[in-house]
Design a protein around this motif. Structure first.
Motif, PDB file in Angstrom:
ATOM      1  N   ALA A 177       0.833  -1.205   0.000  1.00  0.00           N
ATOM      2  CA  ALA A 177       0.000   0.000   0.000  1.00  0.00           C
ATOM      3  C   ALA A 177       0.868   1.255   0.000  1.00  0.00           C
ATOM      4  CB  ALA A 177      -0.938  -0.002   1.205  1.00  0.00           C
TER       5      ALA A 177
ATOM      6  N   TYR B   4       0.905   4.224  -2.735  1.00  0.00           N
ATOM      7  CA  TYR B   4       0.767   5.650  -2.457  1.00  0.00           C
ATOM      8  C   TYR B   4       1.909   6.428  -3.118  1.00  0.00           C
ATOM      9  CZ  TYR B   4      -2.405   3.977   1.233  1.00  0.00           C
ATOM     10  OH  TYR B   4      -3.423   3.374   1.935  1.00  0.00           O
TER      11      TYR B   4
ATOM     12  N   THR C 129      -4.255  -1.759  -1.615  1.00  0.00           N
ATOM     13  CA  THR C 129      -4.247  -0.288  -1.520  1.00  0.00           C
ATOM     14  C   THR C 129      -4.854   0.224  -0.214  1.00  0.00           C
ATOM     15  OG1 THR C 129      -6.411   0.050  -2.575  1.00  0.00           O
ATOM     16  CG2 THR C 129      -4.503  -0.199  -4.031  1.00  0.00           C
ATOM     17  N   HIS C 130      -5.359  -0.679   0.607  1.00  0.00           N
ATOM     18  CA  HIS C 130      -6.026  -0.268   1.850  1.00  0.00           C
ATOM     19  C   HIS C 130      -5.031  -0.206   3.013  1.00  0.00           C
ATOM     20  CE1 HIS C 130     -10.114  -0.192   0.272  1.00  0.00           C
ATOM     21  NE2 HIS C 130      -9.898  -1.349  -0.316  1.00  0.00           N
ATOM     22  N   GLY C 131      -4.018   0.618   2.858  1.00  0.00           N
ATOM     23  CA  GLY C 131      -2.972   0.707   3.873  1.00  0.00           C
ATOM     24  C   GLY C 131      -3.440   1.263   5.202  1.00  0.00           C
TER      25      GLY C 131
ATOM     26  N   THR D   9       2.597   4.698   7.208  1.00  0.00           N
ATOM     27  CA  THR D   9       1.530   4.425   6.230  1.00  0.00           C
ATOM     28  C   THR D   9       0.533   5.582   6.151  1.00  0.00           C
ATOM     29  OG1 THR D   9       1.734   2.057   6.708  1.00  0.00           O
ATOM     30  CG2 THR D   9      -0.248   2.784   5.539  1.00  0.00           C
TER      31      THR D   9
ATOM     32  N   ARG E  73      -0.253   8.047   3.029  1.00  0.00           N
ATOM     33  CA  ARG E  73      -1.619   8.164   2.505  1.00  0.00           C
ATOM     34  C   ARG E  73      -2.061   9.627   2.452  1.00  0.00           C
ATOM     35  NH1 ARG E  73      -5.654   8.943   0.188  1.00  0.00           N
ATOM     36  NH2 ARG E  73      -7.696   7.975   0.501  1.00  0.00           N
TER      37      ARG E  73
END
Length: 412
Positions: free
Chosen positions: A28, A32, A299-301, A325, A329
């Protein structure tokens, strides 16, 4: 040195679940970073405007009801600094309240070539596509532009978006959009679109080239539309905008993401209506791009780093990784939503990103639990290839009731 050793020791004693969460989080963070790179690259490649290139354009505007700021949105297409263009508004029902707005547009812009088509002819389950099919019968020009009724543009819009068609290999041009939103639910949704959805579009464009289109703008050559089978070929699909970009790429044409960003007027809405819309989009995307949609797990960090923190008992490693993270983001959200799109909602409410990410992850998970959606008050079932199949009114009512009742925020 002792702290460093402790950190490494903690890393080496991770469980299998901890390790998987760490891998998901690392991917993730890479995503980003790549989205930041893709956004900067997109900003640096504006298309030069050739003032002498201005093929005549027919704008097709499907109308169903009255959107928020409907007059201002539609009027913006009548104020173009462009020599020759035509606008065709189309409605399916003679009682549609949108007709009154269109008639007002026709009255106040007599210098613009505007037509209103009222026809109940349907060619499939997607009523918007039927509207477009009815409108195109009156089109005078071979360059067609489709834009949703809630889109607003500047006076240089046509001159800018048409430029990629100087290349004969380009069959479709599409645009990103920034949101004009009111109400906390709409603003939260707008933050997600600006900082997550558009990040995915830019990454996809950078990695493999864009192979779909967005309803905010679809500029397509008539010859390309005819080659893919016309509007009849997509009349039963939910994601008509996706198909109008994807089918031309399969036919050998290029889709170009314009450097022009349109405005999307997102009206104040309720939480339940917003969730229904997000679930509809999510399930539509899932059936259109199943593997790409499944890959969104990487992608769901925000969520995976939070789960890692909990799984490791709030360890130093967990806190460190969560900080890295979430910072990555937020930076991605700023570069894509604020720096690239100049989105007014993202500018003011960037801090809502973590909340949106939690909701977005829940929607992503829920989207795998069935193929039913609700659209304009009717219940539909999506086939594996993305087509719409109507379900009975009673089944739709039971589905909508159960979806609301089972949602954790249904009491709000």
């Amino acid at each position: 040195m002792e702290i460093l050793g402790s950190t490494f020791l903690t890393t080496w004693t991770l469980t299998v679940i901890d390790f998987l969460l760490l891998i998901l989080g690392l991917v993730a963070v890479w995503f980003y970073g790549y989205a930041i790179h893709a956004a900067i690259a997109w900003l640096k490649r504006p298309t030069p405007v050739e003032p002498n290139f201005h093929p005549p354009i027919t704008i097709l505007k499907p109308i169903c009801g009255v959107d928020s700021d409907a007059y201002e949105n539609l009027a913006s297409f009548c104020q173009q600094d462009y020599p020759t263009y035509q606008i065709i508004f189309a409605v399916l029902e003679s009682t549609d309240p949108g007709i009154e707005v269109v008639q007002k547009i026709i009255h106040y812009f007599p210098q613009v070539d505007i037509q209103l088509v009222v026809s109940d002819r349907t060619i499939g389950t997607n009523r918007k596509v039927s509207n477009l099919a009815n409108a195109v019968t009156k089109a005078r020009y071979d360059t067609l532009l489709i834009a949703d009724s809630d889109i607003r543009v500047g006076t240089d819009y046509l001159q800018r978006v048409v430029q990629p068609l100087r290349d004969a290999r380009v069959g479709v041009v599409t645009c990103l959009y920034r949101s004009l939103a009111s109400g906390w639910v709409a603003r939260l949704e707008a933050v997600g679109v600006a900082t997550e959805f558009h990040a995915g579009v830019l990454v996809s464009t950078k990695l493999e080239g864009i192979k779909f289109a967005l309803g905010s703008t679809i500029l397509i050559r008539r010859t390309v539309l005819e080659k893919i089978g016309g509007f009849e070929a997509i009349a039963d699909y939910l994601a008509d905008d996706f198909q109008l970009g994807n089918l031309p790429t399969q036919a050998g044409y290029k889709v170009v993401l314009s450097d022009y960003v349109v405005e999307h007027v997102l009206a104040s809405t309720t939480l339940v209506d917003s969730l229904r819309r997000q679930i509809r989009w999510a399930r539509g995307t899932r059936v259109c791009r199943p593997w790409g949609y499944l890959g969104l797990i990487f992608t769901h960090g925000t969520v995976t780093s939070l789960l890692l923190l909990i799984a490791t008992g709030e360890s130093a490693l967990g806190w460190l990784f969560l900080g890295i993270t979430w910072m990555a983001r937020l930076v991605m959200g700023w570069v894509v939503g604020v720096r690239s799109l100049d989105d007014p909602v993202a500018k003011k409410f960037l801090w809502l990103i973590p909340l949106w990410d939690l909701i977005g992850f829940a929607i992503w998970c829920y989207s795998f639990m069935g193929n039913r959606i609700e659209w304009r008050g009717k219940g539909w079932r999506l086939t594996k290839d993305g087509k719409l199949v109507a379900i009975s009114h009673e089944s739709a009512r039971r589905f909508a009731t159960s979806m609301i009742a089972n949602h954790p925020n249904s009491k709000i």
